[in-house]
Write a protein that holds these residues in place. Structure first.
Motif, short mmCIF file in Angstrom:
data_model
loop_
_atom_site.label_atom_id
_atom_site.label_comp_id
_atom_site.label_asym_id
_atom_site.label_seq_id
_atom_site.Cartn_x
_atom_site.Cartn_y
_atom_site.Cartn_z
N ILE A 189 0.85 -1.20 0.00
CA ILE A 189 0.00 0.00 0.00
C ILE A 189 0.88 1.25 0.00
N ALA A 190 2.00 1.21 0.76
CA ALA A 190 2.90 2.37 0.79
C ALA A 190 3.39 2.69 -0.63
N ASN A 191 3.80 1.65 -1.37
CA ASN A 191 4.29 1.87 -2.74
C ASN A 191 3.18 2.37 -3.66
N ARG A 192 1.98 1.84 -3.45
CA ARG A 192 0.85 2.26 -4.30
C ARG A 192 0.50 3.73 -4.02
N LEU A 193 0.46 4.10 -2.75
CA LEU A 193 0.15 5.50 -2.42
C LEU A 193 1.24 6.41 -2.98
N LEU A 194 2.49 5.96 -2.87
CA LEU A 194 3.60 6.78 -3.40
C LEU A 194 3.40 7.04 -4.89
N ARG A 195 3.04 6.00 -5.64
CA ARG A 195 2.88 6.19 -7.10
C ARG A 195 1.75 7.17 -7.39
N ARG A 196 0.67 7.09 -6.61
CA ARG A 196 -0.45 8.03 -6.85
C ARG A 196 -0.06 9.46 -6.45
N VAL A 197 0.68 9.58 -5.35
CA VAL A 197 1.10 10.91 -4.91
C VAL A 197 2.09 11.50 -5.92
N ARG A 198 2.94 10.66 -6.47
CA ARG A 198 3.89 11.13 -7.50
C ARG A 198 3.12 11.65 -8.72
N ASP A 199 2.06 10.94 -9.14
CA ASP A 199 1.23 11.42 -10.27
C ASP A 199 0.73 12.83 -9.97
N PHE A 200 0.20 12.96 -8.76
CA PHE A 200 -0.38 14.24 -8.36
C PHE A 200 0.69 15.34 -8.37
N ALA A 201 1.87 15.00 -7.80
CA ALA A 201 2.95 16.00 -7.72
C ALA A 201 3.37 16.45 -9.11
N GLN A 202 3.37 15.52 -10.06
CA GLN A 202 3.80 15.87 -11.43
C GLN A 202 2.76 16.70 -12.16
N VAL A 203 1.49 16.35 -11.96
CA VAL A 203 0.43 17.00 -12.75
C VAL A 203 -0.08 18.28 -12.09
N ARG A 204 -0.21 18.27 -10.77
CA ARG A 204 -0.82 19.41 -10.09
C ARG A 204 0.18 20.26 -9.30
#
Ligand code: ATP
Length: 366
Positions: A239-254
């Motif tokens: 779950i930690a890795n999955r949340l990291l990937r989603r947060v990274r998406d957000f950081a890149q786009v928003r």
């Protein structure tokens, strides 16, 4: 991984939990993210974070086997999904410079399926058998002999004329994994020379995992951003890795790509994962318990219908976490919301409601 050759008999992951849609905090693997997951797997014991006792003990077993020039004892790994059982099996093979073969209990329905795998192993090979508790009974009996004597009895013919022909197989190390150690028959459990129970990870270990994964993904991560993700990961590296990937998406786009605490918070809010790691389903369960059923007791099926989810999803994804965090108690009469559950929803607990963080699970079998 070095000279490490993984052969998958069949995808060992069961996907029925995903039937009701994508759950970001579901600890079960999502088949679509396998490639992303394997890129983040540690490949040696020294890279494997947390679980210090298991890591130490296993390291010793492997080193002793290397010294003696023998294959290590069979290893049984148990614990909830996403805590690193597959990863450890791969590490055992890598540390022993041995090839790895992967299969799973549900894929082995006939003794013949198992005989085919075992007779195809090479000397010293590591055989990872996921969901070992779901193997068929005849296959299980064949496995006893294979584990103990490195031999299988192949039955030729049918009825009274059938004969068992003993077949020598190469010495191998079985790594069995199960989420339900209690379901394994005693004779099977006893044949493992090393048994390890994996526990949920502490936040500090999850922070290290998040940092390491961020480095591998090339994501820029602030220390507090890592802490934010680790805190909401339910003690589970997957779950930690999955949340990291989603947060990274957000950081890149928003945002500007950098994962600050504010970016992590905003991203996790968007994915509906709150400060304590509860997601939409967890909160729906608590809301149904408190708003519709006055805090319970309520049966699992009723609860599942009222949140529009499969019974298995509520039982295997939401409930273990809610019980562990002290929001829910399982009693003989059904599920009961604790005072902490009412408080988490911003409601005053009715008089007489007990429990909270660390509340006991009064009836595990319900
Ligand atoms: N100790 C650890 N350190 C770093 N990463 C880890 C650790 N344990 C697990 N992971 C990561 O978590 C993910 C899930 O791990 P893994 O597939 O080994 O879990 P599992 O227990 O086998 O789950 P399942 O029972 O669902 O197959 C992997 O991507 C792996 O990289």
């Amino acid at each position: 991984m070095t000279d490490h050759d993984a052969v998958s008999e069949q995808d060992p992951r069961s996907t029925h939990h995903q039937s009701a849609g994508y759950e970001i905090v579901d600890p079960h693997p999502d088949p679509d993210e396998e490639a992303a997951e394997s890129a983040l797997r540690p490949t040696s014991l020294s890279e494997f974070e947390g679980q210090e006792r298991v890591s130490d003990q296993l390291g010793l077993v492997l080193e002793a086997a290397r010294h003696r020039g023998t294959v290590p004892d069979h290893v049984l790994l148990s614990g909830p999904p996403g805590l690193g059982k597959t990863t450890l099996a791969m590490i055992i093979a890598a540390e022993m410079s041995a090839p790895l073969r992967i299969s799973s209990g549900p894929a082995i329905q006939h003794a013949g399926d198992l005989a085919a795998i075992l007779s195809g192993l090479t000397e010293g090979e590591v055989f990872f058998l996921d969901e070992i508790h779901r193997m068929s009974r005849p296959a299980e009996e064949m496995l006893y002999l294979a584990m103990e004597d490195f031999r299988v009895d192949v039955v030729v013919g049918k009825g009274p004329g059938a004969t068992a022909i003993p077949l020598e197989i190469p010495r191998f190390t079985l790594v069995g994994a199960t989420t339900r150690a209690g379901l394994l028959p005693g004779p099977l459990r006893d044949r493992f020379g090393f048994t390890a129970q994996l526990d949920f990870y502490h936040t500090a270990a999850l922070e290290h995992i998040v940092f390491r994964s961020a480095r591998l993904l090339g994501a820029q991560l602030h220390a507090e951003g890592a802490a934010e993700i680790a805190r909401r990961s339910r003690g589970t590296p997957r779950i930690a890795n999955r949340l990291l990937r989603r947060v990274r998406d957000f950081a890149q786009v928003r945002a500007d790509g950098f994962i600050t605490p504010a970016v992590a918070q905003a991203a996790l809010e968007l994915y509906e994962v709150d400060e304590q790691g509860l997601d939409r389903l967890d909160r729906a369960v608590l809301q149904a318990m408190c708003h519709r059923f006055g805090g319970g007791p309520v049966g699992l099926s009723t609860l599942a219908i009222s949140v529009g989810e499969e019974r298995e999803t509520v039982e295997e994804v939401a409930e273990p976490f809610l019980v562990r965090e002290g929001f829910l108690m399982r009693t003989q009469r059904g599920r009961v919301a604790t005072a902490a559950a009412w408080q988490h929803l911003g409601l005053a607990p009715p008089t007489g409601v007990q429990g909270g963080q660390g509340a006991p699970d009064l009836f595990g079998g319900l």
